[in-house]
Design a protein around this motif. Structure first.
Motif, PDB file in Angstrom:
ATOM      1  N   GLU A 154       0.828  -1.203   0.000  1.00 54.77           N
ATOM      2  CA  GLU A 154       0.000   0.000   0.000  1.00 54.77           C
ATOM      3  C   GLU A 154       0.867   1.261   0.000  1.00 54.77           C
ATOM      4  O   GLU A 154       1.871   1.348   0.706  1.00 54.77           O
ATOM      5  CB  GLU A 154      -0.901   0.005   1.238  1.00 54.77           C
ATOM      6  CG  GLU A 154      -1.872   1.180   1.288  1.00 54.77           C
ATOM      7  CD  GLU A 154      -2.726   1.169   2.541  1.00 54.77           C
ATOM      8  OE1 GLU A 154      -3.539   2.096   2.709  1.00 54.77           O
ATOM      9  OE2 GLU A 154      -2.574   0.229   3.358  1.00 54.77           O
ATOM     10  N   ASN A 155       0.446   2.242  -0.779  1.00 56.06           N
ATOM     11  CA  ASN A 155       1.126   3.532  -0.833  1.00 56.06           C
ATOM     12  C   ASN A 155       0.554   4.447   0.252  1.00 56.06           C
ATOM     13  O   ASN A 155      -0.602   4.854   0.191  1.00 56.06           O
ATOM     14  CB  ASN A 155       0.928   4.151  -2.216  1.00 56.06           C
ATOM     15  CG  ASN A 155       1.534   5.540  -2.318  1.00 56.06           C
ATOM     16  OD1 ASN A 155       2.345   5.942  -1.490  1.00 56.06           O
ATOM     17  ND2 ASN A 155       1.133   6.279  -3.340  1.00 56.06           N
ATOM     18  N   LEU A 156       1.384   4.780   1.243  1.00 57.36           N
ATOM     19  CA  LEU A 156       0.949   5.644   2.345  1.00 57.36           C
ATOM     20  C   LEU A 156       1.492   7.067   2.220  1.00 57.36           C
ATOM     21  O   LEU A 156       1.456   7.830   3.183  1.00 57.36           O
ATOM     22  CB  LEU A 156       1.400   5.057   3.690  1.00 57.36           C
ATOM     23  CG  LEU A 156       0.767   3.742   4.135  1.00 57.36           C
ATOM     24  CD1 LEU A 156       1.293   3.365   5.516  1.00 57.36           C
ATOM     25  CD2 LEU A 156      -0.750   3.844   4.158  1.00 57.36           C
ATOM     26  N   SER A 157       1.973   7.427   1.049  1.00 57.59           N
ATOM     27  CA  SER A 157       2.661   8.710   0.890  1.00 57.59           C
ATOM     28  C   SER A 157       1.780   9.905   1.247  1.00 57.59           C
ATOM     29  O   SER A 157       2.269  10.916   1.778  1.00 57.59           O
ATOM     30  CB  SER A 157       3.173   8.853  -0.547  1.00 57.59           C
ATOM     31  OG  SER A 157       4.094   7.832  -0.845  1.00 57.59           O
ATOM     32  N   LYS A 158       0.488   9.817   0.973  1.00 58.32           N
ATOM     33  CA  LYS A 158      -0.404  10.939   1.273  1.00 58.32           C
ATOM     34  C   LYS A 158      -0.606  11.136   2.771  1.00 58.32           C
ATOM     35  O   LYS A 158      -1.125  12.172   3.197  1.00 58.32           O
ATOM     36  CB  LYS A 158      -1.750  10.732   0.578  1.00 58.32           C
ATOM     37  CG  LYS A 158      -1.665  10.859  -0.942  1.00 58.32           C
ATOM     38  CD  LYS A 158      -3.035  10.746  -1.589  1.00 58.32           C
ATOM     39  CE  LYS A 158      -2.926  10.920  -3.101  1.00 58.32           C
ATOM     40  NZ  LYS A 158      -4.249  10.813  -3.770  1.00 58.32           N
ATOM     41  N   ARG A 159      -0.186  10.160   3.557  1.00 60.83           N
ATOM     42  CA  ARG A 159      -0.328  10.270   5.011  1.00 60.83           C
ATOM     43  C   ARG A 159       0.941  10.807   5.671  1.00 60.83           C
ATOM     44  O   ARG A 159       0.994  10.949   6.890  1.00 60.83           O
ATOM     45  CB  ARG A 159      -0.674   8.900   5.611  1.00 60.83           C
ATOM     46  CG  ARG A 159      -1.824   8.179   4.904  1.00 60.83           C
ATOM     47  CD  ARG A 159      -3.154   8.877   5.092  1.00 60.83           C
ATOM     48  NE  ARG A 159      -3.643   8.740   6.447  1.00 60.83           N
ATOM     49  CZ  ARG A 159      -4.324   7.688   6.893  1.00 60.83           C
ATOM     50  NH1 ARG A 159      -4.573   6.658   6.084  1.00 60.83           N
ATOM     51  NH2 ARG A 159      -4.766   7.653   8.130  1.00 60.83           N
ATOM     52  N   VAL A 187       3.652  11.676  10.386  1.00 63.07           N
ATOM     53  CA  VAL A 187       2.851  10.597   9.802  1.00 63.07           C
ATOM     54  C   VAL A 187       1.460  10.646  10.427  1.00 63.07           C
ATOM     55  O   VAL A 187       1.318  10.523  11.646  1.00 63.07           O
ATOM     56  CB  VAL A 187       3.496   9.221  10.044  1.00 63.07           C
ATOM     57  CG1 VAL A 187       2.607   8.107   9.502  1.00 63.07           C
ATOM     58  CG2 VAL A 187       4.873   9.163   9.389  1.00 63.07           C
ATOM     59  N   ARG A 188       0.451  10.839   9.605  1.00 62.35           N
ATOM     60  CA  ARG A 188      -0.910  11.014  10.109  1.00 62.35           C
ATOM     61  C   ARG A 188      -1.676   9.691  10.104  1.00 62.35           C
ATOM     62  O   ARG A 188      -2.661   9.496   9.386  1.00 62.35           O
ATOM     63  CB  ARG A 188      -1.607  12.104   9.304  1.00 62.35           C
ATOM     64  CG  ARG A 188      -0.911  13.450   9.537  1.00 62.35           C
ATOM     65  CD  ARG A 188      -1.502  14.607   8.810  1.00 62.35           C
ATOM     66  NE  ARG A 188      -0.768  15.837   9.149  1.00 62.35           N
ATOM     67  CZ  ARG A 188      -0.994  17.019   8.587  1.00 62.35           C
ATOM     68  NH1 ARG A 188      -1.923  17.146   7.653  1.00 62.35           N
ATOM     69  NH2 ARG A 188      -0.285  18.075   8.956  1.00 62.35           N
ATOM     70  N   ILE A 189      -1.136   8.776  10.878  1.00 68.62           N
ATOM     71  CA  ILE A 189      -1.748   7.474  11.146  1.00 68.62           C
ATOM     72  C   ILE A 189      -1.511   7.191  12.624  1.00 68.62           C
ATOM     73  O   ILE A 189      -0.409   7.424  13.130  1.00 68.62           O
ATOM     74  CB  ILE A 189      -1.115   6.360  10.288  1.00 68.62           C
ATOM     75  CG1 ILE A 189      -1.365   6.611   8.798  1.00 68.62           C
ATOM     76  CG2 ILE A 189      -1.663   4.989  10.677  1.00 68.62           C
ATOM     77  CD1 ILE A 189      -0.653   5.637   7.889  1.00 68.62           C
ATOM     78  N   ASP A 190      -2.510   6.716  13.312  1.00 70.76           N
ATOM     79  CA  ASP A 190      -2.361   6.493  14.752  1.00 70.76           C
ATOM     80  C   ASP A 190      -1.386   5.372  15.070  1.00 70.76           C
ATOM     81  O   ASP A 190      -0.527   5.507  15.942  1.00 70.76           O
ATOM     82  CB  ASP A 190      -3.728   6.184  15.383  1.00 70.76           C
ATOM     83  CG  ASP A 190      -4.638   7.405  15.390  1.00 70.76           C
ATOM     84  OD1 ASP A 190      -4.094   8.527  15.354  1.00 70.76           O
ATOM     85  OD2 ASP A 190      -5.867   7.230  15.411  1.00 70.76           O
ATOM     86  N   ASP A 191      -1.503   4.246  14.373  1.00 70.69           N
ATOM     87  CA  ASP A 191      -0.684   3.080  14.714  1.00 70.69           C
ATOM     88  C   ASP A 191      -0.426   2.257  13.456  1.00 70.69           C
ATOM     89  O   ASP A 191      -1.363   1.792  12.806  1.00 70.69           O
ATOM     90  CB  ASP A 191      -1.410   2.220  15.755  1.00 70.69           C
ATOM     91  CG  ASP A 191      -0.517   1.136  16.346  1.00 70.69           C
ATOM     92  OD1 ASP A 191       0.530   0.826  15.739  1.00 70.69           O
ATOM     93  OD2 ASP A 191      -0.866   0.599  17.415  1.00 70.69           O
TER      94      ASP A 191
END
Length: 363
Positions: A154-159, A187-191
């Motif tokens: 998965e591409n998480l670049s936008k986060r 990084v705008r992800i909790d975990d």
């Protein structure tokens, strides 16, 4: 430094030289000892603390050699990276990015033991959301190739966000780069749940950007983080080819791609249409008369005095200052190859290995 040469095919026609031994097994820094880690990686400065990532892998070396105010890329990979970063036009960046992506996928498969559990990939974000990110030209085909080969990543670049603009790194020293970028990424992800992640980039110089992105990922509970880049930026004061690659000649195909700015691959039809009216090949001299759109053009290659002179406008306006070939010069060498491949390869190797002393002049 040992002179072990390894090559890597990006496709059927374009080959690049891998990073030669000896290099640091962690950050790929050039080495002059038999140790596995460079001094930086063995004794990380306090302002770095920890690399945060587990490995760095690159297709090869990236460097621009400065001469008379102009930058001369030292190899085919550097040419592709410059196309990606600075050449205007989407088609050029798409061309370079797709080739680099193919090469990075080969590294991914070559080192599946370390990438086996990777589930996400990110790239370094721009501060301004509307600013074009050239690394996307690598990222998008890279993910497409992964998907085609059964990898679910998965591409998480936008986060991943850059919170402030730290300016250009080019003029900064090693410590200043790390101090300026420390804490800039979020990084705008909790975990992330201990997920293994690849940081994808075009160039790795000091590693400061990857270091801070990895820090931000670790703060969100990332697992192993690996840096995968097109080029490891090594700095040289002199033309470095003989230092890096002292054993064995380069192939004709490698060098014609290098001198043609990979135009031989992209614009073969243009080169094939060039008409050589006369070709005189001597042991120490080459002369060609070439049909052009504005009359006939001449090419002289003086092997005794290291001078290449040509009379076409494209050579004058662009190729000459960067010591590259236009389509006419490329066609002349392709014709020479038909009659004597050993000689044509020898001449190109001679020019390439001593490019810093060769003169490219208008005739």
């Amino acid at each position: 430094m040992a002179k072990v040469r390894k090559q890597f095919k990006l496709d059927e026609e374009i080959t690049i030289e891998r990073i030669p031994e000896k290099h640091c097994m962690m950050c790929l820094n050039q080495m002059y000892t038999e140790q596995k880690l460079c001094n930086t990686c063995r004794h990380l400065p306090l302002y770095i603390g920890d690399w945060n990532f587990k490995s760095v892998n690159a297709l090869g070396i990236y460097h621009k050699y400065k001469q008379k105010g102009y930058s001369i890329p030292i190899n085919v990979l550097s040419e592709l990276i410059l196309l990606l970063k600075f050449r205007k036009g989407k088609k050029f960046r798409t061309f370079a990015g797709s080739l680099i992506a193919k090469g990075l996928f080969k590294i991914f498969e070559e080192k599946r033991d370390i990438y086996n559990d990777v589930s996400h990939v990110v790239i370094s974000p721009k501060f301004k959301s509307n600013e074009e990110n050239q690394v996307e030209y690598i990222l998008n085909p890279f993910i497409e190739i992964l998907n085609q080969n059964g990898y679910d990543i998965e591409n998480l670049s936008k986060r991943v966000k850059r919170l402030e603009d730290v300016g250009r790194n080019k003029e900064k020293g090693f410590e200043e780069r790390f101090n300026d970028i420390n804490g800039v990424h979020e990084v705008r992800i909790d975990d992330l749940g201990h997920a293994d992640i690849i940081i994808l980039d075009d160039i790795f110089t000091t590693g400061s950007t990857s270091w801070d992105i990895a820090r931000a990922l670790k703060e969100r509970n990332a697992g192993n983080i690996h840096v995968l880049v097109a080029g490891r930026h090594w700095l040289f004061d002199e033309w470095p080819i003989n230092t890096l690659y002292s054993n064995g000649d380069f192939s004709f195909d490698y060098l014609i791609n290098y001198f043609s700015r990979t135009d031989y691959n992209r614009d073969r039809k243009k080169i094939s249409k060039v008409i050589i009216i006369k070709l005189d090949v001597q042991e120490n001299y080459i002369y060609a008369l070439i049909k052009g759109s504005r009359g006939n053009y001449e090419l002289d290659v003086d092997l005794d005095n290291n001078i290449l002179s040509h009379s076409c406008p494209d050579f004058k306006n662009d190729k000459k200052r960067n010591k590259k070939f236009c389509k006419h010069i490329s066609k002349a060498f392709l014709n020479i190859r038909k009659g004597n491949e050993k000689f044509s390869s020898s001449v190109l190797n001679s020019i390439y290995r001593e490019l810093d002393i060769w003169q490219f002049d208008m005739k």
